[in-house]
Design a protein around this motif. Structure first.
Motif, PDB file in Angstrom:
ATOM      1  N   VAL A  85       0.835  -1.199   0.000  1.00  0.00           N
ATOM      2  CA  VAL A  85       0.000   0.000   0.000  1.00  0.00           C
ATOM      3  C   VAL A  85       0.874   1.254   0.000  1.00  0.00           C
ATOM      4  N   ALA A  86       0.633   2.115  -0.981  1.00  0.00           N
ATOM      5  CA  ALA A  86       1.426   3.328  -1.127  1.00  0.00           C
ATOM      6  C   ALA A  86       0.890   4.448  -0.230  1.00  0.00           C
ATOM      7  N   ASP A  87       1.689   5.496  -0.099  1.00  0.00           N
ATOM      8  CA  ASP A  87       1.301   6.683   0.666  1.00  0.00           C
ATOM      9  C   ASP A  87       0.548   7.622  -0.270  1.00  0.00           C
ATOM     10  N   VAL A  88      -0.757   7.465  -0.321  1.00  0.00           N
ATOM     11  CA  VAL A  88      -1.575   8.272  -1.230  1.00  0.00           C
ATOM     12  C   VAL A  88      -1.702   9.705  -0.734  1.00  0.00           C
ATOM     13  N   GLU A  89      -1.612   9.904   0.572  1.00  0.00           N
ATOM     14  CA  GLU A  89      -1.773  11.247   1.130  1.00  0.00           C
ATOM     15  C   GLU A  89      -0.763  12.229   0.538  1.00  0.00           C
ATOM     16  N   ALA A  90       0.476  11.789   0.373  1.00  0.00           N
ATOM     17  CA  ALA A  90       1.493  12.681  -0.192  1.00  0.00           C
ATOM     18  C   ALA A  90       1.148  13.066  -1.624  1.00  0.00           C
ATOM     19  N   ALA A  91       0.643  12.100  -2.400  1.00  0.00           N
ATOM     20  CA  ALA A  91       0.237  12.394  -3.775  1.00  0.00           C
ATOM     21  C   ALA A  91      -0.952  13.346  -3.795  1.00  0.00           C
ATOM     22  N   LEU A  92      -1.900  13.141  -2.886  1.00  0.00           N
ATOM     23  CA  LEU A  92      -3.055  14.029  -2.810  1.00  0.00           C
ATOM     24  C   LEU A  92      -2.645  15.463  -2.508  1.00  0.00           C
ATOM     25  N   GLN A  93      -1.711  15.628  -1.597  1.00  0.00           N
ATOM     26  CA  GLN A  93      -1.288  16.972  -1.212  1.00  0.00           C
ATOM     27  C   GLN A  93      -0.698  17.721  -2.400  1.00  0.00           C
ATOM     28  N   SER A  94       0.177  17.059  -3.153  1.00  0.00           N
ATOM     29  CA  SER A  94       0.797  17.727  -4.303  1.00  0.00           C
ATOM     30  C   SER A  94      -0.204  17.970  -5.419  1.00  0.00           C
ATOM     31  N   ALA A  95      -1.074  16.994  -5.662  1.00  0.00           N
ATOM     32  CA  ALA A  95      -2.051  17.134  -6.744  1.00  0.00           C
ATOM     33  C   ALA A  95      -3.065  18.231  -6.436  1.00  0.00           C
ATOM     34  N   ARG A  96      -3.566  18.247  -5.213  1.00  0.00           N
ATOM     35  CA  ARG A  96      -4.578  19.229  -4.848  1.00  0.00           C
ATOM     36  C   ARG A  96      -4.029  20.660  -4.921  1.00  0.00           C
ATOM     37  N   ALA A  97      -2.739  20.807  -4.657  1.00  0.00           N
ATOM     38  CA  ALA A  97      -2.143  22.150  -4.677  1.00  0.00           C
ATOM     39  C   ALA A  97      -2.208  22.786  -6.054  1.00  0.00           C
ATOM     40  N   VAL A  98      -2.289  21.966  -7.106  1.00  0.00           N
ATOM     41  CA  VAL A  98      -2.345  22.512  -8.469  1.00  0.00           C
ATOM     42  C   VAL A  98      -3.671  22.187  -9.159  1.00  0.00           C
ATOM     43  N   GLY A  99      -4.638  21.657  -8.409  1.00  0.00           N
ATOM     44  CA  GLY A  99      -5.936  21.352  -8.986  1.00  0.00           C
ATOM     45  C   GLY A  99      -5.969  20.109  -9.849  1.00  0.00           C
ATOM     46  N   ALA A 100      -5.038  19.174  -9.616  1.00  0.00           N
ATOM     47  CA  ALA A 100      -4.989  17.935 -10.396  1.00  0.00           C
ATOM     48  C   ALA A 100      -5.734  16.812  -9.667  1.00  0.00           C
ATOM     49  N   TYR A 101      -5.998  15.745 -10.405  1.00  0.00           N
ATOM     50  CA  TYR A 101      -6.676  14.571  -9.853  1.00  0.00           C
ATOM     51  C   TYR A 101      -5.653  13.521  -9.420  1.00  0.00           C
ATOM     52  N   VAL A 102      -6.123  12.569  -8.629  1.00  0.00           N
ATOM     53  CA  VAL A 102      -5.305  11.428  -8.216  1.00  0.00           C
ATOM     54  C   VAL A 102      -5.998  10.142  -8.643  1.00  0.00           C
ATOM     55  N   ILE A 103      -5.288   9.335  -9.416  1.00  0.00           N
ATOM     56  CA  ILE A 103      -5.749   7.998  -9.808  1.00  0.00           C
ATOM     57  C   ILE A 103      -4.880   6.991  -9.083  1.00  0.00           C
ATOM     58  N   GLU A 104      -5.473   6.180  -8.236  1.00  0.00           N
ATOM     59  CA  GLU A 104      -4.715   5.141  -7.538  1.00  0.00           C
ATOM     60  C   GLU A 104      -4.567   3.916  -8.439  1.00  0.00           C
ATOM     61  N   ASP A 105      -3.325   3.619  -8.797  1.00  0.00           N
ATOM     62  CA  ASP A 105      -3.022   2.413  -9.558  1.00  0.00           C
ATOM     63  C   ASP A 105      -2.936   1.246  -8.579  1.00  0.00           C
ATOM     64  N   ALA A 106      -4.049   0.546  -8.428  1.00  0.00           N
ATOM     65  CA  ALA A 106      -4.119  -0.618  -7.535  1.00  0.00           C
ATOM     66  C   ALA A 106      -4.246  -1.897  -8.346  1.00  0.00           C
ATOM     67  N   ALA A 107      -3.648  -1.894  -9.545  1.00  0.00           N
ATOM     68  CA  ALA A 107      -3.756  -3.054 -10.435  1.00  0.00           C
ATOM     69  C   ALA A 107      -3.325  -4.339  -9.745  1.00  0.00           C
ATOM     70  N   GLN A 108      -2.317  -4.249  -8.886  1.00  0.00           N
ATOM     71  CA  GLN A 108      -1.773  -5.438  -8.220  1.00  0.00           C
ATOM     72  C   GLN A 108      -2.212  -5.525  -6.763  1.00  0.00           C
ATOM     73  N   ALA A 109      -3.295  -4.853  -6.401  1.00  0.00           N
ATOM     74  CA  ALA A 109      -3.629  -4.735  -4.973  1.00  0.00           C
ATOM     75  C   ALA A 109      -5.116  -4.919  -4.677  1.00  0.00           C
ATOM     76  N   LEU A 110      -5.813  -5.717  -5.459  1.00  0.00           N
ATOM     77  CA  LEU A 110      -7.212  -5.997  -5.153  1.00  0.00           C
ATOM     78  C   LEU A 110      -7.313  -6.668  -3.785  1.00  0.00           C
ATOM     79  N   GLY A 111      -8.077  -6.077  -2.892  1.00  0.00           N
ATOM     80  CA  GLY A 111      -8.215  -6.595  -1.528  1.00  0.00           C
ATOM     81  C   GLY A 111      -7.395  -5.857  -0.498  1.00  0.00           C
ATOM     82  N   ALA A 112      -6.448  -5.032  -0.928  1.00  0.00           N
ATOM     83  CA  ALA A 112      -5.652  -4.251   0.019  1.00  0.00           C
ATOM     84  C   ALA A 112      -6.508  -3.140   0.617  1.00  0.00           C
ATOM     85  N   ARG A 113      -6.171  -2.760   1.851  1.00  0.00           N
ATOM     86  CA  ARG A 113      -6.961  -1.765   2.570  1.00  0.00           C
ATOM     87  C   ARG A 113      -6.038  -0.737   3.231  1.00  0.00           C
TER      88      ARG A 113
END
Length: 405
Positions: free
Chosen positions: A125-153
């Motif tokens: 499981v990656a640190d999505v919060e860090a990606a959200l912070q940078s993306a939100r600062a410029v009005g961008a979206y975040v797509i979580e690539d969980a291709a290999q992580a079905l069932g992860a929480r």
């Protein structure tokens, strides 16, 4: 008697009852319930799901052209971005985890950024919060690539829900498989509507569905410890004999990504197999827990989840060896001997020569840490077919490699 071939990842074996075409229930509804989300959108592959997500976001912010992804990820990400008419920017990784470096990510984000793709690689499981912070600062979206992580929480809910969109793959080796398949999720109803609108361009393809159905039948028959050498072991041996590690790792992809709907029979197979997935993942998680402890006791660096609140899945156990020389020596000696050894990806993205035409916009991005990760990672299968005795043998091999290194 021939020694069994261990698959490179812990995929859920299919049963003969899974192949019955009737009475399985609605796969999309069952998957939504399994993930505890309002609804899911099915696509023909994880890559197709990513492309639908990118097309949806393009309609929302058509003036933006750049997508930022980790520099160490599947080459299909680069192909998907290019096929959507967008430009890829590569973010280097942190030195201590597989996450994107926060400072580099912040520097890459701009008013041209459409989306950032944090990646839950190999079930971690990656640190999505860090990606959200940078993306939100410029009005961008975040797509979580969980291709290999079905069932992860993460924080008690499925991965894919912290960002604006998340997607999973149902390809071979990803846990649950319809041979190929993709699942899109989004927490916001308006985003789900945008995804549906973007997905309406996909049509049913009799040719692709026939091909995937035959391949799924082959998977059901041959994904067995004593038959896997036919479907996996022999092609792997041939690739390694040519010294083609990219082909051996399955990193050789066609430029064109097919897009079509997921057929009803394959959905029925997925729906039946889904009923066993929780138990299978609990079993493999417990096996991983014990084996990770053994590996750490031997002084090996095991890649774990980015945050304490995360609960990843375990198709493989990722190790980061002290040097590329040691890693490559282990791979040359044991990749292809049926012991379940593999590489997540052979190179950082800029180092795949065959994909240079879709990476031109990212060629100047500094990816030194990603190259270091690519050179030192290896994956040990977490399949239950890798029994304790064979795992102990391989553990001895790793200990010896460390001593010689």
């Amino acid at each position: 008697m021939r020694e069994i071939t261990v698959p490179p990842t812990a995929g859920l074996p299919l049963q003969s009852a899974d192949l019955w075409p009737w009475g399985a229930g609605n796969f999309a509804q069952l998957m939504a319930g399994w993930l505890a989300v309002p609804e899911v959108q099915l696509q023909c592959s994880g890559t197709s799901a990513l492309m639908v997500a990118l097309r949806a976001l393009k309609t929302l912010k058509p003036q933006r052209r750049e997508v930022i992804a980790p520099a160490y990820t599947c080459p299909l990400v680069a192909l998907a971005v290019a096929q959507c008419g967008l430009q890829l920017r590569l973010c280097d990784l942190r030195s201590d985890t597989l996450d994107m470096d926060a400072e580099r990510l912040q520097a890459l984000c701009s008013e041209q950024t459409l989306a950032v793709l944090p990646t839950h690689l190999c079930g971690r499981v990656a640190d999505v919060e860090a990606a959200l912070q940078s993306a939100r600062a410029v009005g961008a979206y975040v797509i979580e690539d969980a291709a290999q992580a079905l069932g992860a929480r993460s924080d008690g809910v499925s991965v894919g829900l912290k960002g604006d969109v998340g997607f999973f793959s149902l390809a071979v080796g990803k846990g649950l498989s319809t041979f190929e398949g993709g699942v899109l999720i989004a927490r916001d109803p308006a985003m789900r509507a945008a995804l549906k609108a973007a997905g309406r361009t996909t049509r049913f393809s009799p040719w692709w569905e026939l091909r995937r159905s035959v391949e799924l039948l082959g998977y059901a028959l041959l994904y067995r410890p004593r038959w896997l050498h036919l479907a996996y072991g022999k092609p792997l041996a041939a690739s390694l004999s040519r010294g083609d590690w990219v082909e051996a790792a399955g990193d050789d992809f066609d430029d064109h990504i097919p897009q079509h709907s997921l057929g009803r029979w394959r959905q029925a197979v997925g729906a039946r197999a889904l009923r066993r997935l929780h138990h299978f993942q609990r079993t493999t998680a417990e096996q991983a827990r014990m084996r990770v402890a053994q590996l750490k006791d031997c002084g090996l660096d095991v890649v774990t989840d980015a945050t304490p609140a995360a609960q990843g899945v375990w198709p493989v156990i990722l190790l980061r060896l002290p040097s590329q020389r040691i890693r490559d020596a282990v791979m040359r000696a044991h990749w292809g001997d049926g012991s379940g050894l593999s590489l997540p990806f052979v190179h950082a993205l800029p180092d795949y020569g065959r994909y240079g035409h879709v990476l031109a916009s990212a060629c100047d991005d500094d990816v030194s840490q990603a190259r270091d990760w690519a050179g030192r990672l290896l994956a040990i299968s977490n399949s239950p077919w890798l029994d304790d005795a064979r795992f102990a043998q391989f553990l001895s091999v790793l200990e010896g490699a460390l001593l010689q290194g």
